[in-house]
Design a protein around this motif. Structure first.
Motif, PDB file in Angstrom:
ATOM      1  N   TYR A  54       0.823  -1.211   0.000  1.00 36.73           N
ATOM      2  CA  TYR A  54       0.000   0.000   0.000  1.00 36.73           C
ATOM      3  C   TYR A  54       0.860   1.264   0.000  1.00 36.73           C
ATOM      4  CZ  TYR A  54      -4.131  -2.872   0.707  1.00 36.73           C
ATOM      5  OH  TYR A  54      -5.136  -3.788   0.552  1.00 36.73           O
ATOM      6  N   TYR A  55       1.956   1.253   0.757  1.00 32.58           N
ATOM      7  CA  TYR A  55       2.854   2.413   0.746  1.00 32.58           C
ATOM      8  C   TYR A  55       3.441   2.603  -0.648  1.00 32.58           C
ATOM      9  CZ  TYR A  55       6.481   5.747   1.689  1.00 32.58           C
ATOM     10  OH  TYR A  55       7.262   6.864   1.642  1.00 32.58           O
ATOM     11  N   GLY A  56       3.818   1.499  -1.294  1.00 34.99           N
ATOM     12  CA  GLY A  56       4.336   1.580  -2.657  1.00 34.99           C
ATOM     13  C   GLY A  56       3.319   2.184  -3.607  1.00 34.99           C
ATOM     14  N   ARG A  57       2.054   1.828  -3.425  1.00 37.14           N
ATOM     15  CA  ARG A  57       1.003   2.402  -4.273  1.00 37.14           C
ATOM     16  C   ARG A  57       0.854   3.902  -4.037  1.00 37.14           C
ATOM     17  NH1 ARG A  57      -3.403  -2.048  -5.487  1.00 37.14           N
ATOM     18  NH2 ARG A  57      -2.125  -3.892  -5.160  1.00 37.14           N
ATOM     19  N   VAL A  58       0.950   4.323  -2.782  1.00 38.88           N
ATOM     20  CA  VAL A  58       0.882   5.755  -2.471  1.00 38.88           C
ATOM     21  C   VAL A  58       2.066   6.484  -3.114  1.00 38.88           C
ATOM     22  CG1 VAL A  58       1.045   7.456  -0.599  1.00 38.88           C
ATOM     23  CG2 VAL A  58      -0.476   5.484  -0.370  1.00 38.88           C
ATOM     24  N   ALA A  59       3.251   5.891  -3.020  1.00 38.49           N
ATOM     25  CA  ALA A  59       4.434   6.500  -3.639  1.00 38.49           C
ATOM     26  C   ALA A  59       4.257   6.592  -5.155  1.00 38.49           C
ATOM     27  CB  ALA A  59       5.684   5.698  -3.286  1.00 38.49           C
ATOM     28  N   ILE A  60       3.681   5.565  -5.754  1.00 38.08           N
ATOM     29  CA  ILE A  60       3.437   5.582  -7.202  1.00 38.08           C
ATOM     30  C   ILE A  60       2.473   6.707  -7.558  1.00 38.08           C
ATOM     31  CG2 ILE A  60       2.289   4.330  -9.084  1.00 38.08           C
ATOM     32  CD1 ILE A  60       3.433   1.750  -7.776  1.00 38.08           C
ATOM     33  N   VAL A  61       1.404   6.847  -6.796  1.00 38.79           N
ATOM     34  CA  VAL A  61       0.436   7.920  -7.060  1.00 38.79           C
ATOM     35  C   VAL A  61       1.118   9.277  -6.939  1.00 38.79           C
ATOM     36  CG1 VAL A  61      -1.641   9.077  -6.161  1.00 38.79           C
ATOM     37  CG2 VAL A  61      -1.613   6.592  -6.449  1.00 38.79           C
ATOM     38  N   TYR A  62       1.971   9.431  -5.933  1.00 39.22           N
ATOM     39  CA  TYR A  62       2.676  10.708  -5.762  1.00 39.22           C
ATOM     40  C   TYR A  62       3.590  10.967  -6.953  1.00 39.22           C
ATOM     41  CZ  TYR A  62       6.030  14.162  -4.176  1.00 39.22           C
ATOM     42  OH  TYR A  62       6.844  15.254  -4.101  1.00 39.22           O
ATOM     43  N   PHE A  63       4.490  10.034  -7.221  1.00 36.85           N
ATOM     44  CA  PHE A  63       5.476  10.276  -8.271  1.00 36.85           C
ATOM     45  C   PHE A  63       4.851  10.312  -9.662  1.00 36.85           C
ATOM     46  CE2 PHE A  63       8.499   8.934  -4.985  1.00 36.85           C
ATOM     47  CZ  PHE A  63       9.397   9.969  -5.093  1.00 36.85           C
ATOM     48  N   GLN A  64       3.998   9.363  -9.971  1.00 36.11           N
ATOM     49  CA  GLN A  64       3.395   9.330 -11.299  1.00 36.11           C
ATOM     50  C   GLN A  64       2.266  10.349 -11.420  1.00 36.11           C
ATOM     51  OE1 GLN A  64       6.064   7.156 -12.469  1.00 36.11           O
ATOM     52  NE2 GLN A  64       4.455   6.996 -13.966  1.00 36.11           N
ATOM     53  N   GLY A  65       1.374  10.357 -10.448  1.00 32.46           N
ATOM     54  CA  GLY A  65       0.195  11.217 -10.524  1.00 32.46           C
ATOM     55  C   GLY A  65       0.508  12.690 -10.382  1.00 32.46           C
ATOM     56  N   PHE A  66       1.201  13.044  -9.310  1.00 27.03           N
ATOM     57  CA  PHE A  66       1.521  14.453  -9.069  1.00 27.03           C
ATOM     58  C   PHE A  66       2.321  15.040 -10.221  1.00 27.03           C
ATOM     59  CE2 PHE A  66       4.913  17.349  -7.670  1.00 27.03           C
ATOM     60  CZ  PHE A  66       4.151  18.468  -7.414  1.00 27.03           C
ATOM     61  N   THR A  67       3.347  14.322 -10.653  1.00 28.35           N
ATOM     62  CA  THR A  67       4.186  14.868 -11.720  1.00 28.35           C
ATOM     63  C   THR A  67       3.417  14.989 -13.028  1.00 28.35           C
ATOM     64  OG1 THR A  67       5.106  12.670 -12.220  1.00 28.35           O
ATOM     65  CG2 THR A  67       6.338  14.045 -10.671  1.00 28.35           C
ATOM     66  N   LEU A  68       2.604  13.997 -13.336  1.00 29.89           N
ATOM     67  CA  LEU A  68       1.812  14.051 -14.569  1.00 29.89           C
ATOM     68  C   LEU A  68       0.827  15.215 -14.546  1.00 29.89           C
ATOM     69  CD1 LEU A  68       1.189  12.721 -17.292  1.00 29.89           C
ATOM     70  CD2 LEU A  68      -0.486  11.300 -16.100  1.00 29.89           C
ATOM     71  N   ILE A  69       0.144  15.396 -13.432  1.00 30.16           N
ATOM     72  CA  ILE A  69      -0.814  16.507 -13.308  1.00 30.16           C
ATOM     73  C   ILE A  69      -0.094  17.854 -13.389  1.00 30.16           C
ATOM     74  CG2 ILE A  69      -2.380  17.680 -11.699  1.00 30.16           C
ATOM     75  CD1 ILE A  69      -3.213  14.826 -10.776  1.00 30.16           C
ATOM     76  N   ALA A  70       1.014  17.993 -12.684  1.00 28.12           N
ATOM     77  CA  ALA A  70       1.745  19.264 -12.675  1.00 28.12           C
ATOM     78  C   ALA A  70       2.297  19.602 -14.056  1.00 28.12           C
ATOM     79  CB  ALA A  70       2.874  19.213 -11.645  1.00 28.12           C
ATOM     80  N   VAL A  71       2.901  18.642 -14.722  1.00 29.82           N
ATOM     81  CA  VAL A  71       3.462  18.906 -16.052  1.00 29.82           C
ATOM     82  C   VAL A  71       2.346  19.179 -17.057  1.00 29.82           C
ATOM     83  CG1 VAL A  71       4.760  17.870 -17.970  1.00 29.82           C
ATOM     84  CG2 VAL A  71       5.615  17.668 -15.627  1.00 29.82           C
ATOM     85  N   THR A  72       1.270  18.422 -16.998  1.00 29.78           N
ATOM     86  CA  THR A  72       0.139  18.659 -17.899  1.00 29.78           C
ATOM     87  C   THR A  72      -0.432  20.059 -17.696  1.00 29.78           C
ATOM     88  OG1 THR A  72      -0.400  16.301 -17.901  1.00 29.78           O
ATOM     89  CG2 THR A  72      -2.136  17.811 -18.600  1.00 29.78           C
ATOM     90  N   PHE A  73      -0.615  20.455 -16.431  1.00 30.34           N
ATOM     91  CA  PHE A  73      -1.136  21.789 -16.127  1.00 30.34           C
ATOM     92  C   PHE A  73      -0.222  22.878 -16.691  1.00 30.34           C
ATOM     93  CE2 PHE A  73      -1.060  25.521 -13.351  1.00 30.34           C
ATOM     94  CZ  PHE A  73      -2.372  25.951 -13.485  1.00 30.34           C
ATOM     95  N   THR A  74       1.084  22.741 -16.465  1.00 36.52           N
ATOM     96  CA  THR A  74       2.003  23.787 -16.937  1.00 36.52           C
ATOM     97  C   THR A  74       1.994  23.883 -18.454  1.00 36.52           C
ATOM     98  OG1 THR A  74       3.908  22.293 -16.872  1.00 36.52           O
ATOM     99  CG2 THR A  74       3.535  23.658 -14.933  1.00 36.52           C
ATOM    100  N   TYR A  75       1.952  22.758 -19.141  1.00 35.11           N
ATOM    101  CA  TYR A  75       1.965  22.823 -20.598  1.00 35.11           C
ATOM    102  C   TYR A  75       0.635  23.275 -21.184  1.00 35.11           C
ATOM    103  CZ  TYR A  75       6.736  21.522 -21.006  1.00 35.11           C
ATOM    104  OH  TYR A  75       8.093  21.549 -20.920  1.00 35.11           O
TER     105      TYR A  75
END
Length: 183
Positions: free
Chosen positions: A104-125
């Motif tokens: 479960y911790y690994g899944r949270v880390a995946i959501v942070y690294f994959q999700g947060f970065t994808l949302i932030a980069v998509t928003f900026t572009y």
């Protein structure tokens, strides 16, 4: 063997996480440079840049340290690593105890690294494209500046997602611990 494999997993995950977070910070920098060119030096001053760098590395090293410290408490009962390198999923396959919390911790880390970065980069572009949509010359310059960054980011995201999916599939990566949802 355990210590060197754990160290390799820590370095591998830290470098992977840092790559995503640094590319995200670069997207923010490009967003400020393109959308607020006259205020760039005020917004991206040395203090803010240092805070951004520290935030990237502290969050990355912090999350990866927790991931590794959660693993080292286990007793290892297998010795065959199914990947060509040591990573968290491969290490967890060596454990004969319940690794649900780690999963479960690994899944949270995946959501942070994959999700947060994808949302932030998509928003900026999206903001960059919107800002440049009114000026053909600005659009061409923005595309010239940003295309390589987007391609690298998308390729890294794609490779990570493929690796993550492979570890969830028993036919690709044997001996995967799959927690039961009925527990």
């Amino acid at each position: 063997m355990k210590e060197t494999c754990v160290l390799q997993a820590f370095v591998l995950h830290t470098c992977g996480g840092a790559s995503l977070l640094i590319l995200t910070a670069m997207a923010y920098d490009r967003y400020v440079a393109i959308c607020f060119p006259l205020s760039y030096n005020t917004i991206m001053n040395t203090c803010k840049l240092i805070k951004l760098i520290v935030a990237v590395w502290l969050s990355d090293v912090g999350l990866m340290s927790i991931l590794i410290f959660m693993f080292i408490r286990f007793r290892i009962c297998r010795t065959h690593i199914v990947d060509i390198y040591c990573n968290n999923p491969s290490l967890l396959k060596l454990v004969c105890e319940d690794v649900t919390v780690n999963d479960y911790y690994g899944r949270v880390a995946i959501v942070y690294f994959q999700g947060f970065t994808l949302i932030a980069v998509t928003f900026t572009y999206i903001k960059i494209l919107y800002t440049c949509s009114f000026n053909k010359q600005a659009r061409a310059k923005a595309l010239q500046t940003c295309v390589v960054h987007v391609v690298v980011f998308v390729l890294l995201q794609f490779m990570v997602v493929i690796a993550l999916i492979a570890h969830r599939m028993n036919t690709i990566s044997p001996d995967v611990y799959t927690p039961s949802l009925t527990n």
